[in-house]
Write an enzyme that holds these catalytic residues in place. Structure first.
Site, PDB file in Angstrom:
ATOM      1  N   ASP A 207      56.055  14.294 -31.795  1.00 22.62           N
ATOM      2  CA  ASP A 207      55.758  13.335 -30.960  1.00 22.62           C
ATOM      3  C   ASP A 207      55.477  12.383 -30.974  1.00 22.62           C
ATOM      4  OD1 ASP A 207      53.541  14.041 -29.214  1.00 22.62           O
ATOM      5  OD2 ASP A 207      52.446  12.870 -30.556  1.00 22.62           O
ATOM      6  N   SER A 208      55.671  11.740 -29.636  1.00 16.84           N
ATOM      7  CA  SER A 208      55.191  10.666 -29.202  1.00 16.84           C
ATOM      8  C   SER A 208      54.718   9.340 -30.272  1.00 16.84           C
ATOM      9  CB  SER A 208      55.566  10.308 -27.622  1.00 16.84           C
ATOM     10  OG  SER A 208      54.282  10.421 -27.329  1.00 16.84           O
TER      11      SER A 208
ATOM     12  N   CYS B 199      49.261  17.812 -22.436  1.00 14.36           N
ATOM     13  CA  CYS B 199      49.501  16.385 -23.051  1.00 14.36           C
ATOM     14  C   CYS B 199      48.286  16.180 -24.394  1.00 14.36           C
ATOM     15  CB  CYS B 199      49.051  15.231 -22.435  1.00 14.36           C
ATOM     16  SG  CYS B 199      49.359  13.603 -23.387  1.00 14.36           S
TER      17      CYS B 199
ATOM     18  N   HIS C 124      46.649  14.599 -25.957  1.00 17.60           N
ATOM     19  CA  HIS C 124      45.423  13.859 -26.522  1.00 17.60           C
ATOM     20  C   HIS C 124      44.714  14.247 -25.770  1.00 17.60           C
ATOM     21  CE1 HIS C 124      48.615  10.666 -27.410  1.00 17.60           C
ATOM     22  NE2 HIS C 124      47.619  10.039 -27.406  1.00 17.60           N
TER      23      HIS C 124
ATOM     24  N   CYS D   7      54.756  17.323 -28.492  1.00 21.13           N
ATOM     25  CA  CYS D   7      54.735  16.285 -26.668  1.00 21.13           C
ATOM     26  C   CYS D   7      54.900  16.804 -26.198  1.00 21.13           C
ATOM     27  CB  CYS D   7      55.974  15.461 -27.719  1.00 21.13           C
ATOM     28  SG  CYS D   7      55.640  14.059 -26.507  1.00 21.13           S
TER      29      CYS D   7
ATOM     30  N   GLU E 290      43.213   7.162 -28.166  1.00 17.00           N
ATOM     31  CA  GLU E 290      43.347   6.369 -28.589  1.00 17.00           C
ATOM     32  C   GLU E 290      42.636   5.087 -29.086  1.00 17.00           C
ATOM     33  OE1 GLU E 290      48.426   5.165 -29.115  1.00 17.00           O
ATOM     34  OE2 GLU E 290      48.466   7.080 -28.772  1.00 17.00           O
TER      35      GLU E 290
END
Ligand code: DGL
Length: 270
Positions: A9-10, A183, A185, A72, A151
């Site tokens: 993932d990023s 996404c 998140h 991702c 985050e």
């Protein structure tokens, strides 16, 4: 086969996919790479995301992975095809499993998609959905502030409710009955998103669908780890390009098991 599955993932968000893989494939060994030095991918171009993703794939191959999951959404949208052309182990992204679930769920044929700017701009979810059913109408919305909110740990904060409200009110004008959380998140904002969009809209979590599809794929290819969890304790190895402490603290919030170590990799050298 007990070689590990590579997941990348990023940054930290892909741990939502790791969590689902751990749950649905408890016997599998995993190697995770989070590109925490170069995150976010969601505002970057296809060229850049492809270059970064290929470096990560090269790194994962040094760990003898038997398959790769691009956790991702942005990298799945922009780099999956190019990666598949380069390597001969199975590579799975999160877009197709999510799109398939949404297409099977909808009754109104109106589906909403939220994701990063690059994922939405790529039109990839629309492409898959229309391939499955050309009558589906897609409404999409980029929600760039969701990633920093998650985050910062503001999963259920008033600020988050306010911003979720602002992004989603537009989608409420259409009669969507499925919303793809496109996404890494966004599943962590599930409660607030669900409250805002209403209980008649099914929230589709590509992380969950990807783990399900991965299990099928490994089964078909005879790549499942056949050792039972009684016979071996699965290994989970974590690598990042920066910020070990922040990664570990986020991992502890997301995963059901404690992460005590993550190693820094100079990803630019791959
Ligand atoms: N992992 C990214 C995604 O799922 C979100 C974070 C980023 O922009 O890099 O699209």
């Amino acid at each position: 086969m007990n070689a590990p599955i590579g997941v990348f993932d990023s940054g930290v968000g892909g741990l939502t996919v790791v969590k689902e893989i751990m749950r649905q494939l408890p016997g599998e060994n995993l190697v995770y790479f989070g590109d925490t030095a170069r995150v976010p991918y969601g505002s970057k171009s296809k060229n850049t995301v492809c270059k970064y993703s290929k470096q990560i794939v090269r790194f994962l191959q040094t760990k003898q992975v038997k398959a790769i999951v691009i956790a991702c959404n942005t990298a799945s949208a922009l780099a999956l095809d190019e990666i598949r052309e380069e390597i001969d182990i199975p590579v799975m992204g999160v877009v197709e499993p999510g799109a398939m679930m949404a297409a099977n769920t909808t009754r109104t044929n109106n589906i909403g998609i939220i994701g990063t700017e690059s994922t939405i701009k790529s039109g990839i979810y629309n492409k898959f959905l229309h391939k499955i059913n050309p009558d589906i109408t897609v409404v999409s919305k980029a929600c760039p502030l969701f990633v920093p909110l998650v985050e910062e740990g503001l999963w259920e904060d008033r600020v988050t409710e306010d911003i979720v409200g602002r992004y989603l009110h537009e989608l409420k004008e259409y009669e969507i009955d499925a919303l793809i959380l496109g996404c890494t998140h966004y599943p962590l904002l599930r409660r607030v998103i669900g409250q805002e969009i209403g209980e008649d809209v099914k929230l589709v979590n590509p992380a969950y669908e990807t783990a399900k599809s991965l299990k099928l794929l490994l089964g078909e290819k005879n790549l499942l780890n056949t050792m039972s969890i009684e016979e071996h304790e699965p290994t989970y190895d974590y690598f990042v390009s920066d910020g070990v402490d922040k990664f570990i603290s986020f991992a502890d919030d997301v995963l059901s098991c404690h992460v005590d170590h993550a190693e820094i990799v100079d990803i630019e050298s791959y």
